[in-house]
Design a protein around this motif. Structure first.
Motif, PDB file in Angstrom:
ATOM      1  N   ILE A   1      -1.536  41.293  91.961  1.00 60.70           N
ATOM      2  CA  ILE A   1      -3.087  41.326  91.425  1.00 60.70           C
ATOM      3  C   ILE A   1      -3.103  42.113  90.324  1.00 60.70           C
ATOM      4  CG2 ILE A   1      -5.486  42.080  92.058  1.00 60.70           C
ATOM      5  CD1 ILE A   1      -4.547  41.259  95.136  1.00 60.70           C
ATOM      6  N   SER A   2      -3.593  41.998  89.030  1.00 60.00           N
ATOM      7  CA  SER A   2      -3.777  42.827  87.947  1.00 60.00           C
ATOM      8  C   SER A   2      -5.258  43.261  87.930  1.00 60.00           C
ATOM      9  CB  SER A   2      -3.440  41.927  86.608  1.00 60.00           C
ATOM     10  OG  SER A   2      -2.076  41.627  86.639  1.00 60.00           O
ATOM     11  N   PHE A   3      -5.513  44.622  87.493  1.00 57.65           N
ATOM     12  CA  PHE A   3      -6.758  45.205  87.573  1.00 57.65           C
ATOM     13  C   PHE A   3      -6.904  45.537  86.186  1.00 57.65           C
ATOM     14  CE2 PHE A   3      -5.228  45.390  91.884  1.00 57.65           C
ATOM     15  CZ  PHE A   3      -6.378  45.220  92.510  1.00 57.65           C
ATOM     16  N   THR A   4      -8.209  45.779  85.696  1.00 59.59           N
ATOM     17  CA  THR A   4      -8.501  46.696  84.397  1.00 59.59           C
ATOM     18  C   THR A   4      -8.119  47.921  84.675  1.00 59.59           C
ATOM     19  OG1 THR A   4     -10.371  47.489  85.255  1.00 59.59           O
ATOM     20  CG2 THR A   4     -10.708  45.216  83.927  1.00 59.59           C
ATOM     21  N   GLY A   5      -7.453  48.478  83.575  1.00 63.61           N
ATOM     22  CA  GLY A   5      -7.110  49.842  83.665  1.00 63.61           C
ATOM     23  C   GLY A   5      -5.508  50.061  83.555  1.00 63.61           C
ATOM     24  N   ASN A   6      -4.899  48.688  83.098  1.00 60.21           N
ATOM     25  CA  ASN A   6      -3.479  48.429  83.062  1.00 60.21           C
ATOM     26  C   ASN A   6      -2.744  48.987  84.255  1.00 60.21           C
ATOM     27  OD1 ASN A   6      -3.631  47.582  80.331  1.00 60.21           O
ATOM     28  ND2 ASN A   6      -3.870  49.783  79.738  1.00 60.21           N
ATOM     29  N   TYR A   7      -3.148  48.368  85.378  1.00 56.51           N
ATOM     30  CA  TYR A   7      -2.295  48.680  86.598  1.00 56.51           C
ATOM     31  C   TYR A   7      -2.340  47.246  87.526  1.00 56.51           C
ATOM     32  CZ  TYR A   7      -6.302  49.499  89.393  1.00 56.51           C
ATOM     33  OH  TYR A   7      -7.539  49.497  90.204  1.00 56.51           O
ATOM     34  N   LYS A   8      -1.445  47.096  88.318  1.00 53.52           N
ATOM     35  CA  LYS A   8      -0.934  46.027  89.346  1.00 53.52           C
ATOM     36  C   LYS A   8      -0.857  46.629  90.707  1.00 53.52           C
ATOM     37  CE  LYS A   8       1.073  42.788  86.061  1.00 53.52           C
ATOM     38  NZ  LYS A   8       2.289  41.953  86.008  1.00 53.52           N
ATOM     39  N   LEU A   9      -1.213  45.574  91.693  1.00 54.60           N
ATOM     40  CA  LEU A   9      -0.930  45.821  93.084  1.00 54.60           C
ATOM     41  C   LEU A   9      -0.131  44.612  93.470  1.00 54.60           C
ATOM     42  CD1 LEU A   9      -1.206  47.526  95.598  1.00 54.60           C
ATOM     43  CD2 LEU A   9      -3.260  46.471  96.122  1.00 54.60           C
TER      44      LEU A   9
ATOM     45  N   ARG B   1       2.775  47.904  96.757  1.00 52.27           N
ATOM     46  CA  ARG B   1       3.051  48.797  95.802  1.00 52.27           C
ATOM     47  C   ARG B   1       2.214  48.728  94.666  1.00 52.27           C
ATOM     48  NH1 ARG B   1       9.131  47.694  93.629  1.00 52.27           N
ATOM     49  NH2 ARG B   1       9.037  50.280  93.738  1.00 52.27           N
ATOM     50  N   PHE B   2       1.918  49.987  94.107  1.00 55.20           N
ATOM     51  CA  PHE B   2       1.280  49.969  92.654  1.00 55.20           C
ATOM     52  C   PHE B   2       2.251  50.055  91.660  1.00 55.20           C
ATOM     53  CE2 PHE B   2      -2.013  51.762  95.670  1.00 55.20           C
ATOM     54  CZ  PHE B   2      -3.110  50.969  95.122  1.00 55.20           C
ATOM     55  N   VAL B   3       1.785  49.315  90.703  1.00 54.20           N
ATOM     56  CA  VAL B   3       2.570  49.446  89.569  1.00 54.20           C
ATOM     57  C   VAL B   3       1.577  49.831  88.218  1.00 54.20           C
ATOM     58  CG1 VAL B   3       4.141  47.821  87.669  1.00 54.20           C
ATOM     59  CG2 VAL B   3       4.101  47.645  90.272  1.00 54.20           C
ATOM     60  N   THR B   4       2.051  50.666  87.503  1.00 54.55           N
ATOM     61  CA  THR B   4       1.142  51.035  86.363  1.00 54.55           C
ATOM     62  C   THR B   4       1.827  50.807  85.026  1.00 54.55           C
ATOM     63  OG1 THR B   4       2.049  53.357  86.501  1.00 54.55           O
ATOM     64  CG2 THR B   4       0.107  52.848  87.796  1.00 54.55           C
ATOM     65  N   GLY B   5       1.216  50.644  84.088  1.00 52.55           N
ATOM     66  CA  GLY B   5       1.477  50.392  82.592  1.00 52.55           C
ATOM     67  C   GLY B   5       0.708  51.163  81.537  1.00 52.55           C
ATOM     68  N   LEU B   6       0.589  52.226  81.838  1.00 48.18           N
ATOM     69  CA  LEU B   6      -0.338  53.378  81.276  1.00 48.18           C
ATOM     70  C   LEU B   6       0.714  54.027  79.856  1.00 48.18           C
ATOM     71  CD1 LEU B   6      -1.973  55.518  84.190  1.00 48.18           C
ATOM     72  CD2 LEU B   6      -2.785  53.230  82.938  1.00 48.18           C
ATOM     73  N   LYS B   7      -0.126  54.271  78.929  1.00 46.36           N
ATOM     74  CA  LYS B   7       0.525  54.734  77.707  1.00 46.36           C
ATOM     75  C   LYS B   7       1.176  55.911  77.530  1.00 46.36           C
ATOM     76  CE  LYS B   7      -0.419  55.338  72.783  1.00 46.36           C
ATOM     77  NZ  LYS B   7      -1.549  55.242  71.777  1.00 46.36           N
ATOM     78  N   ASP B   8       0.317  56.783  78.481  1.00 43.96           N
ATOM     79  CA  ASP B   8       1.011  58.354  78.470  1.00 43.96           C
ATOM     80  C   ASP B   8       1.476  58.814  79.951  1.00 43.96           C
ATOM     81  OD1 ASP B   8       0.166  58.716  75.743  1.00 43.96           O
ATOM     82  OD2 ASP B   8      -1.717  59.111  76.518  1.00 43.96           O
ATOM     83  N   SER B   9       2.272  59.648  79.850  1.00 46.11           N
ATOM     84  CA  SER B   9       2.692  60.320  81.101  1.00 46.11           C
ATOM     85  C   SER B   9       1.739  60.815  82.244  1.00 46.11           C
ATOM     86  CB  SER B   9       3.601  61.189  80.986  1.00 46.11           C
ATOM     87  OG  SER B   9       3.083  62.340  80.066  1.00 46.11           O
TER      88      SER B   9
ATOM     89  N   THR C   1       4.596  54.131  82.812  1.00 49.47           N
ATOM     90  CA  THR C   1       4.917  52.864  83.309  1.00 49.47           C
ATOM     91  C   THR C   1       5.786  53.166  84.325  1.00 49.47           C
ATOM     92  OG1 THR C   1       4.767  51.738  81.089  1.00 49.47           O
ATOM     93  CG2 THR C   1       6.192  50.613  82.557  1.00 49.47           C
ATOM     94  N   LYS C   2       5.293  52.606  85.564  1.00 48.71           N
ATOM     95  CA  LYS C   2       6.105  53.274  86.937  1.00 48.71           C
ATOM     96  C   LYS C   2       5.820  52.237  87.932  1.00 48.71           C
ATOM     97  CE  LYS C   2       7.365  56.135  90.236  1.00 48.71           C
ATOM     98  NZ  LYS C   2       8.708  56.492  90.294  1.00 48.71           N
ATOM     99  N   GLU C   3       6.638  51.814  88.434  1.00 45.97           N
ATOM    100  CA  GLU C   3       6.996  51.147  89.798  1.00 45.97           C
ATOM    101  C   GLU C   3       6.837  52.268  91.168  1.00 45.97           C
ATOM    102  OE1 GLU C   3       8.919  46.878  89.391  1.00 45.97           O
ATOM    103  OE2 GLU C   3      10.162  48.688  89.903  1.00 45.97           O
ATOM    104  N   TYR C   4       5.594  52.467  91.828  1.00 46.37           N
ATOM    105  CA  TYR C   4       5.610  53.359  92.763  1.00 46.37           C
ATOM    106  C   TYR C   4       6.267  52.785  94.131  1.00 46.37           C
ATOM    107  CZ  TYR C   4       2.583  56.260  90.001  1.00 46.37           C
ATOM    108  OH  TYR C   4       2.254  56.839  88.923  1.00 46.37           O
ATOM    109  N   PRO C   5       6.569  53.471  95.089  1.00 48.71           N
ATOM    110  CA  PRO C   5       7.170  53.083  96.182  1.00 48.71           C
ATOM    111  C   PRO C   5       6.468  51.968  97.133  1.00 48.71           C
ATOM    112  CG  PRO C   5       7.615  55.463  96.177  1.00 48.71           C
ATOM    113  CD  PRO C   5       6.518  55.189  95.225  1.00 48.71           C
TER     114      PRO C   5
END
Length: 653
Positions: free
Chosen positions: A105-113, A125-133, A253-257
Motif C-alpha cells: 500500500i502506497s501513501f502520500t508522503g513517500n512511504y509504503k506499508l 513493515r514500513f518502507v520510506t522513500g524520503l529525501k533526507d535522513s 530511504t529505509k526498509e524498517y523491520p
C-alpha cells in the motif's frame, strides 16, 4: 488478468472513499487473516480460523519531520502472490517453501506499508522513500490481545539481557507494567491457540521488546546512545551512560523491520516454523564454500579439568599442551572444531596472546589433525580496530571467532553485529555471537554467523537452577523461532531434581537424565554444536561417543512428531539417508509413542536406541542402549523418566 483475479479472491480490497478504507490479506490456506484499516491512523487486526486474536491496534512511526501513519492517505494498493523455493546454505531443512500473499500500500508522503500473510504467520513493515535522513523519535506497534490470554515470556527491566528464564502467566492481567519482555514472546489463548510476537530482518535499528500499557501490549525500543563508557563485567563492555530522545537515526530511504505475528493451534508446528528466516534478506555472500557447520570441543564449562588425563589440567594450566589434548580428542571423534574460550589472549587486545599458550602452534597442530579453531574475543575491543584485529585472527589461522559481551540491542549495537559479520566474511571467518541480543534473520543474510547465544544455556548450571527440563521444553517453541542457539549441551554428569546442586568452580553437573542431554543434539538448532564436558568424561562411555561422533548439526528435513509447550518434545530430523529422533520431557515422567510412518515405503533401518534406565529417576546418569530393526510400520513406546529423554539413530539397511 486470471492471475490478478485469483489474488483479489484472497486479498479483498474495498473501494477508496472519504470514510475508512479496509484491506484484507489472507494466508494461502485461509486460516490467518490480517485486516488493515486506514482512516485518521493505521490500525490492523489479526484472526486465526475466524477467531480474532489481535483487535484493531495502531501502528506508525513518529519521525522528527513527519508522522508515518497519522492522517494516512492511500495512493494505491498492489496485491501479489509468491510461491517459490528457498534453499538455505544449511539449517534444519534443505528446502523451504516460500508461499505468501502480499499487499503493498502506497501513501502520500513517500512511504509504503507491506503486508504479508503466510500459513505460518503474518507480518507488516514500513518502507520510506524520503529525501533526507531522519530521526525516529518513536514507533507505534500495538498488539491488543483479545480474551485475556496467558503468557510465556522472558522479562527484564533493562536493555542488556537475553539469557533469561521464561515466566508463565495465566493471564496477561498478571503482568507488571514496569518490565518488558524480550521477543519472541508467546501468548496462549483459552481455545488452545498460541500467538507469538517477534520481528525479522532487523538492520541498523534497535531491537523490539513488548511491554504492557493500559492493559494492552505495545512495542518498546532502547533509545539511541548519547554517551558510552567501558564498564560492566571485566570493565571491557561498552555501557550506555546517557541516551538521546529518539530511538534511531536513519536514511530517508529505509526498509524498517518486519513486525511478525505467528499463530497456531498445534504446538509442535512452532518447532519448525521458519517465518523469521523467510522474511529476512537472502545471503549477500557470493562464495560460501568455506562456511562449514560442525561440532566443537570446548574447555570453559568444566574449568578445563581433565580427570585422569596424563597432563596437568584446570584453568591454571591452560597451555599449548592442554589445547592440543582437546584437539586430539576432537580429531579422534570426528569433531570439526576446537573452541578456545577466554584466557588465550589479553581481553583488551586480541593481538596480544598470553605467553602460556602458543596460539600459532595450537592452530598449526589442529590443522595437521584437520580440526579448525574458533577463538574467543570481546566485542568492544575487537571493534576498536576491527580490520586489524580480524586480519590478525585470520593470519594466525583461526577459522572462526566467538564474539562476546555486546550486552545491548540499541541501534548502534545492532549495527555492530552486521559490521562484524561483514568484516569476518571478507576474511572467511565464521562467527559465534555471545552476550548478544536474539537473532532476527541476520544469519540468513550473513550465513557465516553459525550461532547466537541469547538463551539461558548450560553455563547457568554452574550457578543456579534455571537450566532445567522445564526450560528445555519451553524455549524451543519461542527463542528458537529466531534462529540457532549456542546452548552448549553434552554434560555427562547428570542429576535428578533432588540431587542437583550448582557448582561454580570445578566440575559442574546438569539437571535431567543422560538421554535428556543427548536429545538436545537433535531438538536444539545449533549449526555449531559446542560440547560442554571434558574429553576424559566422554571417553568413559564409548557408545555415547559413537552417537556424538555421528550426529550432524545441520539436516535435510525436520519433522515434529509430538509436542506441548513446557511439557514434552519429540522431533525427527534427516541427514542423507539417516534419521535422528530426539525426545525429552519436563520433570514429569511420561510415555511418548513414536510412529515411524514418516519413513519411506519398503525401507528398513537399523536403529540405535538410547533410553532412560529403569532407575534413571534416581540415578540420572543411567541409560540403556540397544539396537533394533524398524520400518514405517513400527510403533515404538519411549518411557521417559522425570527430566528424561531418548534418542534414536536410524541407519538405512
Amino acid at each position: 488478468m486470471k492471475k490478478y483475479t485469483l489474488i483479489f479472491s484472497v486479498l479483498s480490497v474495498f473501494a477508496l472513499s472519504a470514510s475508512a478504507q479496509t484491506y484484507t490479506v489472507k494466508s494461502p490456506d485461509h486460516n490467518l487473516r490480517l485486516v488493515l484499516n486506514v482512516k485518521d491512523s493505521i490500525t490492523y487486526a489479526v484472526s486465526y480460523k475466524n477467531t480474532q486474536l489481535i483487535s484493531p491496534s495502531v501502528i506508525g512511526l513518529k519521525l522528527d519531520n513527519a508522522a508515518i501513519g497519522a492522517g494516512a492517505k492511500v495512493l494505491s494498493a498492489k496485491p501479489s502472490t509468491v510461491n517459490k523455493i528457498i534453499r538455505p546454505l544449511y539449517g534444519k531443512d534443505a528446502v523451504l517453501t516460500d508461499n505468501y500473499n502480499e499487499l503493498a500500500i502506497s501513501f502520500t508522503g513517500n512511504y509504503k506499508l507491506l503486508l504479508r500473510a503466510y500459513n505460518e504467520g503474518v507480518a507488516y513493515r514500513f518502507v520510506t522513500g524520503l529525501k533526507d535522513s531522519v530521526k525516529v523519535m518513536s514507533e507505534q506497534a500495538g498488539f491488543n490481545l483479545k480474551g485475556d490470554p496467558g503468557a510465556t515470556i522472558a522479562e527484564t527491566d533493562n536493555y542488556t539481557a537475553w539469557e533469561l528464564a521464561y515466566h508463565q502467566y495465566k493471564s496477561i492481567d498478571e503482568i507488571k507494567a514496569d518490565k518488558h519482555a524480550i521477543t519472541p514472546a508467546l501468548y496462549s489463548y483459552k481455545n488452545g491457540v498460541k500467538l507469538v510476537i517477534a520481528e525479522a530482518d532487523l538492520f541498523d535499528y534497535p531491537g523490539m521488546y513488548i511491554k504492557k500499557k493500559g492493559g494492552n501490549m505495545i512495542g518498546e525500543w532502547a533509545a539511541y546512545p548519547a554517551t558510552t563508557k567501558m564498564g560492566s563485567w571485566g570493565n571491557f563492555v561498552s555501557v550506555v551512560t546517557s541516551r538521546e530522545n529518539y530511538i534511531a537515526k536513519e536514511p530517508g530511504t529505509k526498509e524498517y523491520p518486519w513486525r511478525v505475528i505467528i499463530a497456531t493451534d498445534d504446538d509442535k508446528t512452532l518447532l519448525n516454523n521458519q517465518l523469521i528466516y523467510k522474511l529476512s534478506k537472502p545471503s549477500v555472500l557470493e562464495n560460501t564454500s568455506w562456511i562449514k557447520p560442525g561440532k566443537a570441543a570446548w574447555e570453559w564449562w568444566h574449568d578445563a579439568i581433565l580427570p585422569g588425563a596424563p597432563i596437568p589440567s584446570g584453568m591454571q594450566n591452560r597451555s599449548t599442551q592442554l589445547y592440543n589434548f582437546y584437539t586430539d580428542f576432537a580429531a579422534k571423534n570426528h569433531l570439526e572444531y576446537m573452541m578456545i574460550d577466554a584466557g588465550w589472549s589479553d581481553n583488551y587486545d586480541v593481538k596480544k596472546p598470553l605467553k602460556r599458550t602458543d596460539i600459532r602452534a595450537v592452530i598449526q597442530h589442529a590443522n595437521e589433525k584437520h580440526v579448525g579453531v574458533f577463538v574467543w574475543c570481546v566485542a568492544a575491543p575487537l571493534l576498536k580496530d576491527l580490520d586489524a584485529n580480524l586480519d590478525y585472527l585470520k593470519e594466525i589461522g583461526a577459522v572462526g571467532i566467538k564474539v562476546d559481551f555486546f550486552d545491548r540491542d540499541d541501534q548502534l549495537a545492532i549495527k555492530q553485529l552486521q559490521t562484524i559479520a561483514e568484516g569476518a566474511a571478507k576474511r572467511h571467518l565464521m562467527v559465534d555471537f555471545h552476550g548478544c541480543s536474539k537473532p532476527t534473520g541476520l544469519q540468513r543474510t550473513y550465513p557465516n554467523i553459525v550461532n547466537y547465544e541469547a538463551v539461558r544455556g548450560q553455563e547457568c548450571s554452574k550457578w543456579d537452577l534455571t537450566a532445567n527440563p522445564v526450560h528445555h521444553t519451553t524455549f524451543p517453541f519461542i527463542r528458537m523461532l529466531g534462529g540457532p542457539l549456542d546452548y552448549t549441551p553434552g554434560s555427562m554428569r547428570n542429576k535428578s531434581k533432588e540431587t542437583f546442586k550448582p557448582i561454580a568452580e570445578g566440575l559442574p553437573s546438569t539437571q535431567g537424565t543422560r538421554c535428556h542431554e543427548l536429545a538436545m543434539f537433535v531438538i536444539f538448532d545449533q549449526p555449531l554444536a559446542v560440547f560442554c564436558d571434558s574429553p576424559t568424561e566422554y571417553e568413559k562411555y564409548p557408545v555415547i561417543e559413537q552417537y556424538l561422533s555421528a550426529i550432524p548439526t545441520v539436516f535435510d528435513e525436520t519433522k515434529p512428531l509430538a509436542a506441548k509447550l513446557g511439557e514434552y518434545i519429540a522431533l525427527a530430523k534427516r541427514k542423507g539417508n539417516d534419521w535422528y529422533i530426539g525426545a525429552m520431557t519436563n520433570w514429569d515422567a511420561r510415555d511418548i509413542n513414536v510412529d515411524f510412518s514418516f519413513l519411506p515405503v519398503g525401507a528398513t533401518y537399523t536403529a540405535d536406541l538410547y533410553t532412560d534406565a529403569a532407575d534413571a529417576d534416581k540415578n540420572a546418569g543411567k541409560y540403556e542402549h540397544k539396537t533394533i530393526i524398524v520400518n514405517r510400520s513400527t510403533q515404538l513406546n519411549l518411557k521417559l523418566a522425570p527430566g528424561g529423554g531418548a534418542v534414536v539413530h536410524l541407519r538405512k539397511r
